[in-house]
Every structure is written in C-alpha cells, then in structure tokens.
Design an enzyme around this catalytic site. Structure first.
Site, PDB file in Angstrom:
ATOM      1  N   GLU A 105     -36.593  75.773  17.696  1.00  0.00           N
ATOM      2  CA  GLU A 105     -35.843  75.496  16.459  1.00  0.00           C
ATOM      3  C   GLU A 105     -34.390  75.159  16.758  1.00  0.00           C
ATOM      4  OE1 GLU A 105     -38.447  77.968  13.172  1.00  0.00           O
ATOM      5  OE2 GLU A 105     -36.655  78.956  13.949  1.00  0.00           O
ATOM      6  N   GLU A 125     -45.636  76.832  14.691  1.00  0.00           N
ATOM      7  CA  GLU A 125     -45.430  78.028  13.869  1.00  0.00           C
ATOM      8  C   GLU A 125     -45.841  77.725  12.444  1.00  0.00           C
ATOM      9  OE1 GLU A 125     -41.607  80.010  13.929  1.00  0.00           O
ATOM     10  OE2 GLU A 125     -41.313  79.537  16.060  1.00  0.00           O
TER      11      GLU A 125
END
Length: 477
Positions: A179, A372
């Site tokens: 991320e 995810e």
C-alpha cells in the site's frame, strides 16, 4: 470456468501483525513495533506524536501479535488444509538487517524465512512475498529520518540483493512496498516518517515517496537479473471513489481523489511521473530532488503486475454540508446512502470491486492480483473456539462473484486472490484483535490475554470448497 487453471487462491498476512518475536533471533526494533493500541495510535501512525520506543503507559500488540514466529508450521498446515495455492506474507526488514544499515545480514533472520518458505513448498504453496509491509528499522528512523533520506534506497537495495539471491527458487512472486500510497495518509506506520514542528510535511512525504519509487524500480531490476522467473508487483490501497452527486464539481473531486492514489502506480507501472502529478506538485511548491539517473531507472524497470487491497469504495464531494462520514482503510469518506457497512463503518460494496478491477485494468493493461479483501468483524466463539461466521462467508462470496464477473464478463486478467488476515491477526488501523478477518480463530484479546490457540471457523471449510471448485461453488451449505 471464469478463473484460469493455475489461479492463485490463498490468504494474506503481514509480519508485524502476526509474527511477534519482536526481539528474538537477532531482530532489531522497527517502527511497526512501537505503535500502541488506544487513543494515541492515530497520532503516532500519522507521525504527529513521537514514539520511538516502548513506554509503561501503552500496550504494543505487535510485540507478540499471534506468535506466528513460533507457530508458523501449525498455521501453514492449516492453510494447506484449506487448499491454498499461495500465501502472501511479508519480510520483517529488521529480522534481516536489525539496524538497517549493516553491511552483513543477520543469518538467523534469513534462516527463519527460508524455513517458512520451505514449509510452504512442502505443501505446494507458492509464497507471495512483500519486501516491505510498512516495516522500517527504528535505527533508520532515528539516524536518517527514514525514507526522507536518500540513503534508504541504498539500504533497501542491499536488502533486495540478499533476499533475491538467498530465496532464489523458493520465491517467485514479490511485492516491493505494501500500500505504497499509505505514505500520504499514515506516514509513520507506512514509512517511518515523523514530523517536527515547522517541517514542510507535504514536501517530506512526496520526497520520501520518490525515494520509495526509485527503490521499487531498483528492486524490480535486481529481481529480474537474479532470476528471470521472478515476477514483481506494486501494491495499492485501492477502492473506486464515486462522486456524491452528478454535479460536475463532485465528479471532478472524485477524479482528483483517484489520482492521488493512482499517482504511485502510474510511476511504477508506466515508468514516469504523470503530468497531472507534476502540475499538482508545482502548484503546492513541492520540488522533488532527483539524481540524474532516477527517471531512467523508473522508465526501464516497471512492474510485471498490479496488486491491490480492496475493502470498500469511497465517496467524494465538494459540498461542505455533507457531514456524515464513514470509516475506511485509514481513509475517511462521505457516507454512501446506498450501501450497508461493517461494524467498523467500512462500507460494503462488492460491485465496487468489479469497478475497481476494470479501472485498474483499463488504465494499466497489466495482470492484476487482489492481495487483500475481507471483512473485519467481532466473532463470538463457542466453547470449542468455533465461530459461525456466515456474515464473513456472505461478504467474501459476494466479492468473489464480482471478481468472477470482472474476469468472465469484462475480460480482466487476474492472477490470484488472497483474502486479508486468513488467520486472525492484529489490525493495522486500530491495533485491535477483536476486529477479526480470519478463517482461523486465534484466542487472544485486545489486551494480549488468551491462549493463542487456533480453531477453525465455519468459513474455513467454505473457503476450502471455493478453492477446490476454483471459485465455481460459492454456496454456504
């Protein structure tokens, strides 16, 4: 059949949220260790409150987490029982280089991950390894200011040389930074950035982001040189951003919010800074210092695939009267009146996953990998540790169906899918254990009490069936 025969089904964890063993095996202290649970957590992860070591007043959940450091064999055996084809995990940088700037790595740390990868291999599970899942050795934070210093490119490059060579033949799929866009929203947790009074925060964040982007390109170069079989991906905290209304100003607000996140992937996937980002930085007085070869490195060493997290969509508006906000993966958003939400206020939007996949695939034309996706919820186990988590099954089934639609109906090229927190672990956002994502229940609470015993939830056998049918059977029976 919607998914390719070699589709990589599995689950995902992060070292700092599951390993524990923070001071074992020669490991050094990392930024992710010193983030407490409780009221001060957000000010610490955003770099506003200085916490460079443990104190007596706070509880630090990452110290023990779920003790996977000692229990990984048991946990990987459970993943294998579900039929995992891949397991996404991360390397704790300070296990390999305890301080971060040493010339020689820590053999005990290297051996630990080698053993983990070999355990995966024993069951035919392909490791998908995140090189940096927010970890930064605290020595690098204190001594160099973490990623604000260009020196970190050199230290990261050394880490990459070591792990690509050591794990050649054991690991084929790599992600450079988890991320990466979180550096803008949670800079201390995401990149070890702490701000003193008077600092030009935006300048520091974007300069640090540049250093990470160059480091990512160098990692991609090394990975391909060491083993041409290696596949390297970038990783984005994703989620379509809808305009609150069809008012053109709201549409533009949503476009701008999208770009703030796409900027990183534009550089990693296309190999250059997009014009809109350069204009925005110039407007805000942000001047990125670069070495002469930086742009060439970015251009020549783009990623092989795009990986991302997806939990919910978000909403953008220019109307200050729209006061109702809802939570999300660190990001807040205007509330979408058409969606329900999780117990933590994250809006549930399966179609948003299909929209996000199409947006990313249309933009980059590279294979995608969902690394995810999941539902954080309070699970109530019976006396045997069994949880009847139909709400989780329902959430995942709807999202996998949306994923199938993107592949089958829209032609999106998808490599695999790893649910977040396949085993209960410490929440990155809140530090809680009670916010559970797993198919496997772990007996531990927010204060660190519990036996750490593992037990299968109802979703365990459901996901096993999903994998066995390559996503064809999503029924909850």
């Amino acid at each position: 059949m919607a998914f390719r025969k070699d589709f990589l089904w599995g689950g995902a964890t992060a070292a700092n949220q599951c390993e524990g063993g923070y001071a074992e095996g020669g490991r050094g202290l990392a930024n992710v260790d010193v983030v407490p649970i409780g009221k001060d957590r957000f000010s610490v992860i955003t770099g506003k409150q200085k916490m460079f070591d443990f104190d007596e007043e706070h509880f630090y959940p990452a110290k023990t987490a779920i003790d996977m450091y000692h229990r990984y064999k048991e946990d990987i055996a459970l993943f294998a029982e579900m039929g995992f084809k891949t397991y996404r995990l991360s390397i704790g940088w300070s296990r390999i280089f305890p301080k971060g700037d040493e010339k020689e790595p820590n053999e005990e740390g290297l051996k630990f991950y080698e053993d983990v990868f070999k355990e995966c291999q024993k069951y035919g599970i392909e490791p998908l390894v995140t090189i940096t899942h927010f970890d930064c050795p605290m020595h690098l934070v204190k001594e160099y200011g973490a990623w604000r210093s260009r020196k970190l490119i050199e230290f990261y490059e050394r880490l990459c040389h070591v792990i690509f060579n050591r794990y050649k033949g054991l690991v084929k799929y790599w992600l450079t930074f988890n991320e990466i866009n979180m550096i803008l929203h949670a800079p201390f947790m995401g990149a070890g950035l702490y701000f003193e009074e008077g600092d030009d925060v935006e300048q520091i964040k974007y300069q640090a982001a540049h250093h990470e982007l160059v480091a990512s390109a160098i990692a991609t170069k090394i990975a391909h040189e060491v083993d041409p079989e290696n596949k390297v991906g970038c990783m984005l905290a994703a989620g379509a951003i809808y305009p609150y209304t069809c008012k053109p100003e709201d549409v533009w607000a949503s476009r701008k919010a999208d770009r703030e996140n796409y900027f990183f992937i534009d550089v990693q996937s296309r190999g250059s800074y997009p014009a809109y980002a350069l204009k925005e930085m110039a407007r805000n007085g942000i001047k990125i210092e670069m070495e002469p070869t930086d742009l060439e490195i970015l251009k020549e060493h783009t990623v092989d695939f795009i990986s991302f997290s997806y939990y919910s969509s978000r909403v953008a508006t220019t109307d200050s009267k729209v006061l109702e906000q809802t939570a999300g993966n660190i990001f807040e958003s205007a509330k979408n009146p058409y969606l329900s939400a999780s117990e933590w206020g994250w809006q549930i939007d399966p179609l948003g996953l299909r929209i996000t996949m199409n947006d990313l695939y249309d933009r980059y034309q590279k294979p995608l990998f969902i690394v995810e996706n999941g539902l954080g919820a309070i699970d109530t186990p019976d006396e045997n540790g069994y949880v009847e988590d139909d709400y989780r099954i329902d959430y995942l089934a709807q999202h996998i169906q949306a994923m199938k639609d993107a592949v089958e109906l829209d032609g999106v090229d998808l490599l695999g899918y790893t649910t977040w927190g396949c085993i209960d672990l410490v929440s990155a956002g809140t530090g809680e254990m009670k916010k559970r994502y797993g198919f496997i229940y772990v007996d531990r609470d927010n204060e660190g009490n519990g036996t750490l015993e593992r037990s299968k939830k109802k979703s365990f056998n459901w996901y096993k069936k999903v994998i066995a049918t390559n996503g064809e059977d999503l029924s909850n029976e």
